[in-house]
Design an enzyme around this catalytic site. Structure first.
Site: not given
Length: 170
Positions: A13, A89, A97
């Site tokens: 998140c 989320c 990422c």
């Protein structure tokens, strides 16, 4: 007989102060030693949200080791090899990422942010309770999968199905 494999699960998140922290605590408790859960964020907050701590402590979850962490901790050499990455989320799901070691399976289980709820403590606690219910429902389904299901290529589809079935039946 060989020991049962432990699956490392990373919940992501943005702030790593509420939803991902709840998921980490829940799976570590209900995972029956089959799972080792972690959580992290792209922009971790300075502390775990007080509403998350109240909920977890009231339900008997260990909270001493919980802390917001950067997802970079899990992309470094020597970090645990992650098997499953679940974003909780929508912001984290859309971010670029880090490159994760190994080949983790990923899924998105977006939930509203209980930390964004304004109002008195009862309103905040109600939002955290609802988030806990959704996460626990999904994580019970994950924990019930057999090891073969967790290791095969169909895992991503199973994780998506868990998300969809839990949304229909919180």
């Amino acid at each position: 007989m060989s020991p049962q494999r432990v699956f490392n699960v990373l919940f992501l998140c943005t702030g790593n102060s509420a939803r991902s922290i709840l998921a980490e605590a829940i799976l570590n408790k209900i995972g029956n030693g089959r799972f080792h859960a972690f959580s992290a964020g792209s922009w971790p907050k300075g502390q775990v949200h007080p509403g998350a701590l109240r909920l977890l402590q009231a339900r008997g979850y260990p909270t001493e080791a919980l802390r917001p962490k950067s997802w970079d901790e899990f992309a470094r050499p020597g970090a645990p090899e992650i098997d499953l990455i679940i974003t909780v989320c929508d912001n984290a799901a859309g971010e670029v990422c880090p490159v994760w070691p190994g080949r983790p399976v990923s899924a998105h289980w977006g939930l509203p942010d209980p930390a964004a709820v304004e109002g008195d403590e009862a309103a905040v606690d109600g939002a955290f309770d609802e988030t806990h219910r959704y996460l626990r429902s999904r994580l019970l389904l994950l924990a019930s999968l057999n090891a073969g299901a967790l290791e095969n290529a169909a895992l991503k589809a199973r994780l998506t199905a868990i998300h969809e079935s839990a949304d229909a039946n919180p």
